[in-house]
Design a protein around this motif. Structure first.
Motif, PDB file in Angstrom:
ATOM      1  N   ALA A  32       6.119 -13.418  64.547  1.00 16.97           N
ATOM      2  CA  ALA A  32       7.613 -13.553  65.161  1.00 16.97           C
ATOM      3  C   ALA A  32       7.993 -14.639  65.054  1.00 16.97           C
ATOM      4  O   ALA A  32       7.221 -16.006  65.507  1.00 16.97           O
ATOM      5  CB  ALA A  32       7.547 -12.839  66.503  1.00 16.97           C
ATOM      6  N   PRO A  33       9.057 -15.078  64.795  1.00 18.04           N
ATOM      7  CA  PRO A  33       9.974 -16.506  64.790  1.00 18.04           C
ATOM      8  C   PRO A  33       9.728 -17.083  66.408  1.00 18.04           C
ATOM      9  O   PRO A  33       9.846 -16.260  67.309  1.00 18.04           O
ATOM     10  CB  PRO A  33      11.301 -16.213  64.573  1.00 18.04           C
ATOM     11  N   VAL A  34       9.708 -18.263  66.525  1.00 14.68           N
ATOM     12  CA  VAL A  34       9.574 -18.881  67.749  1.00 14.68           C
ATOM     13  C   VAL A  34      11.143 -19.263  68.162  1.00 14.68           C
ATOM     14  O   VAL A  34      11.710 -20.160  67.333  1.00 14.68           O
ATOM     15  CB  VAL A  34       8.661 -20.349  67.789  1.00 14.68           C
ATOM     16  N   ALA A  35      11.551 -18.845  69.315  1.00 14.19           N
ATOM     17  CA  ALA A  35      12.955 -19.132  69.758  1.00 14.19           C
ATOM     18  C   ALA A  35      12.820 -20.219  70.690  1.00 14.19           C
ATOM     19  O   ALA A  35      12.145 -20.439  71.553  1.00 14.19           O
ATOM     20  CB  ALA A  35      13.336 -17.999  70.829  1.00 14.19           C
ATOM     21  N   VAL A  36      13.957 -21.402  70.481  1.00 15.16           N
ATOM     22  CA  VAL A  36      13.987 -22.543  70.882  1.00 15.16           C
ATOM     23  C   VAL A  36      15.505 -22.726  71.540  1.00 15.16           C
ATOM     24  O   VAL A  36      16.393 -22.400  70.675  1.00 15.16           O
ATOM     25  CB  VAL A  36      13.527 -23.835  70.248  1.00 15.16           C
ATOM     26  N   LYS A  37      15.562 -23.299  72.881  1.00 18.57           N
ATOM     27  CA  LYS A  37      16.865 -23.436  73.237  1.00 18.57           C
ATOM     28  C   LYS A  37      17.244 -24.870  73.380  1.00 18.57           C
ATOM     29  O   LYS A  37      16.482 -25.592  74.011  1.00 18.57           O
ATOM     30  CB  LYS A  37      17.136 -22.581  74.433  1.00 18.57           C
ATOM     31  N   ILE A  38      18.136 -25.310  72.812  1.00 16.90           N
ATOM     32  CA  ILE A  38      18.617 -26.716  72.806  1.00 16.90           C
ATOM     33  C   ILE A  38      19.726 -26.676  73.917  1.00 16.90           C
ATOM     34  O   ILE A  38      20.924 -26.151  73.322  1.00 16.90           O
ATOM     35  CB  ILE A  38      18.876 -27.394  71.515  1.00 16.90           C
ATOM     36  N   LEU A  39      19.942 -27.597  74.777  1.00 14.88           N
ATOM     37  CA  LEU A  39      21.461 -27.756  75.458  1.00 14.88           C
ATOM     38  C   LEU A  39      21.745 -29.189  75.304  1.00 14.88           C
ATOM     39  O   LEU A  39      21.012 -30.087  75.379  1.00 14.88           O
ATOM     40  CB  LEU A  39      20.806 -27.728  77.084  1.00 14.88           C
ATOM     41  N   ALA A  40      22.952 -29.320  74.869  1.00 16.63           N
ATOM     42  CA  ALA A  40      23.593 -30.598  74.524  1.00 16.63           C
ATOM     43  C   ALA A  40      24.906 -30.971  74.986  1.00 16.63           C
ATOM     44  O   ALA A  40      25.726 -29.967  75.455  1.00 16.63           O
ATOM     45  CB  ALA A  40      23.639 -30.756  73.213  1.00 16.63           C
TER      46      ALA A  40
END
Length: 557
Positions: A32-40
């Motif tokens: 499964a794809p690895v989910a990443v959250k970027i906050l900017a």
């Protein structure tokens, strides 16, 4: 021999049947794809407290109008970031520059140490260096990174300054003595074992928009070329997911979370980037947008912390590359998020130290002074500031000033009186936070016209100088760049400007050094340095403002 041949035949038959059975098994599941959250964020400019006016967005009840939404402030940003982080253990909080510089008094009074502490406390991990990070020079930027007391002012805060807990990045800024970047070019973070690189850099034109002494000895390379040259080295490290944090931006035509049309430098830069670049987080233009440019996601989060951009990436665990990216510009509404207690304590500690200066009443106003531009480019507040600078240098010992000119980018906020009409020093400082000296110099009438033409020549967008009372001219938008000032329209006290005559002109030290591409000022003669711009502004407001004058700049077409 016969038995050996028989045995070989039996083994071959058994192996073939084994293979046939394996062929009938279902294929293994793809990882499964690895989910990443970027906050900017970007262009925070030390707004520890919510900026006056918040953010303006389209009115949901009438799209032809806009409404102001109270937003921003470190206490609310910290809570918003914490809530967004909780959605995904794979997260990172980043920025695209101008975190400091041109800051309100609460931060500027302590050389922006409170802002660095605040952002470190809320978990910022990495940021591009913006042009305003160079306002006080590279040495001061390095002190922001590493910590320590100021070499002249010492430690003024409630505790010794420890420096940034996050990493500044400056891929395109080269120390000409060493040939190396003044700060690291990129930062790598792993999510589920997959490395993601964050390249950080500022705009190539930084030397034209900061005080030259602040960038002496530094070279600023082309943005796209810098990024593209780093790609092979990153790939040799097995890195395929690459994010660019760039302090350069664009001008959208839509609302804060849209992108029906965007122009400006960021468009050309993105189109020149290597296809390995997956995401671009931008800033500098103080605009909010959520775009796809040349097939890539490009975002910007307005200014002053009014927006946090929430970006969700999906990483392929086999290739390590980005397979999808989407973003949402989330307004940091003051009625939606609670105040973070740790930020409240930090702000209160600095407010106690700043109160004696910041709360001092310096004058009175019956109404706010706006920085909204007319079609000709004039601001009501710009007129007042130019008048203040003229008044402060009109009686100078070396010969009275006749004209004052003010750069619009140096006017950072509207002048807001308190409810009782009183104007406090902190409100003045919010308008003019750069603390520049006033400089009076001699220019010919012809050179003054050349300065006016530079309002359009070599500028990413028009920069209309604010002019003092008694100086007037007209410009024609239908005329070509370099010839927009209407001939014979330039007057001083009602008389045409003489191209051959000499005039004493007051500007701030930023303009005097050729800032904002107004290079003609560097040709000025007999320069004399006067008081600080904020002191001139304070004296003028304290004396009571004269009635507003009519337009000093007229636009044709």
């Amino acid at each position: 021999m016969w038995n050996c041949r028989l045995l070989q035949a039996l083994v071959v038959a058994w192996f073939a049947s084994l293979l046939a059975g394996c062929a009938q098994l279902p294929p293994p599941h793809a990882a499964a794809p690895v989910a990443v959250k970027i906050l900017a964020i970007n262009d925070f400019h030390g707004n520890l407290k919510p900026p006056p006016g918040g953010i303006r967005i389209k009115d949901p009840a009438d799209p032809d109008k806009t409404v102001a939404v109270p937003a921003g402030g470190a206490e609310f940003i910290a809570t918003a970031v914490a809530e967004l982080r909780s959605k995904n253990p794979n997260h990172v909080f980043v920025a695209a520059g101008d975190l400091i510089g041109a800051t309100p008094l609460l931060s500027a009074l302590f050389r922006d140490e409170p802002t660095i502490e605040s952002l470190s406390l809320m978990g910022l991990e990495v940021s591009a260096v913006g042009n305003h990070e160079f306002d006080r020079g590279a040495a001061e930027l390095l002190r922001m990174q590493r910590g320590g007391c100021h070499p002249e002012d010492g430690c003024k805060g409630p505790r010794p300054f420890g420096g940034a807990a996050f990493q500044y990045l400056a891929a395109s800024t080269i120390d000409e003595r060493t040939g190396r970047t003044v700060l690291p070019a990129y930062h790598v973070k792993r999510f589920g074992g997959i490395p993601v690189a964050f390249i950080g850099l500022t705009l190539r034109d930084t030397p034209t928009i900061v005080v030259p002494s602040g960038v002496a000895g530094l070279a600023f390379r082309d943005e796209a070329q810098t990024v593209n040259e780093l790609v092979p080295a990153l790939r040799r490290q097995g890195i395929e997911a690459i994010v660019v944090l760039i302090h350069e931006g664009g001008f959208p035509s839509g609302d804060y979370n849209e992108c029906p049309g965007i122009s400006g430098p960021i468009v050309g830069i993105v189109k020149k980037l290597d296809r390995a670049i997956d995401l671009v987080i931008s800033g500098h233009t103080h605009r909010a947008y959520n775009c796809v440019i040349d097939g890539r996601l490009v975002t910007s989060a307005d200014k002053y912390g009014t927006i946090v951009t929430e970006i969700d990436l999906a990483l392929d665990p086999r290739s390590g590359d980005v397979v999808s990216a989407k973003a949402d510009n989330l307004i940091v509404r003051n009625d939606r998020f609670a105040k973070d207690p740790a930020q409240t304590r930090l702000i209160a500690a600095y407010e106690r130290l700043a109160a004696p200066l910041g709360q001092r009443v310096v004058g009175r106003l019956s109404a706010p002074l706006s920085r909204e531009e007319t079609p000709a480019g004039e601001m009501p507040l710009g007129q007042v500031i130019a008048d203040a600078q003229l008044a402060a240098t009109r009686a100078a010992a070396d010969g009275s000033a006749q004209i004052a000119l003010m750069n619009p980018g140096g006017i950072r906020a509207a002048l807001q009186p308190a409810g009782d009409g009183s104007v406090r020093y902190e409100a003045l400082f919010a308008v003019q936070p750069f603390y520049n000296n006033l400089v009076t110099l001699t220019l010919s009438g012809a050179q003054i016209v050349q300065v006016l033409e530079q309002q359009w020549r070599g500028q990413p967008k028009p920069r209309v100088l604010q002019v003092s009372r008694g100086f007037e001219y007209a410009w024609d938008n239908a005329r070509p760049v370099g010839a927009r000032v209407v001939p014979d329209s330039v007057t001083l006290d009602g008389r045409p400007l003489d191209p051959l005559a000499s005039y004493r002109v007051t500007v701030n030290s930023f303009l005097a050094a050729g800032g904002d591409n107004f290079t003609v000022f560097k040709e000025g003669r007999d320069a004399r340095t006067g008081m600080m711009d904020i002191d001139a502004f304070e004296a003028y407001v304290a004396g009571g403002l004269p009635p507003a004058s009519g337009p000093r700049i007229r636009r044709l077409n």
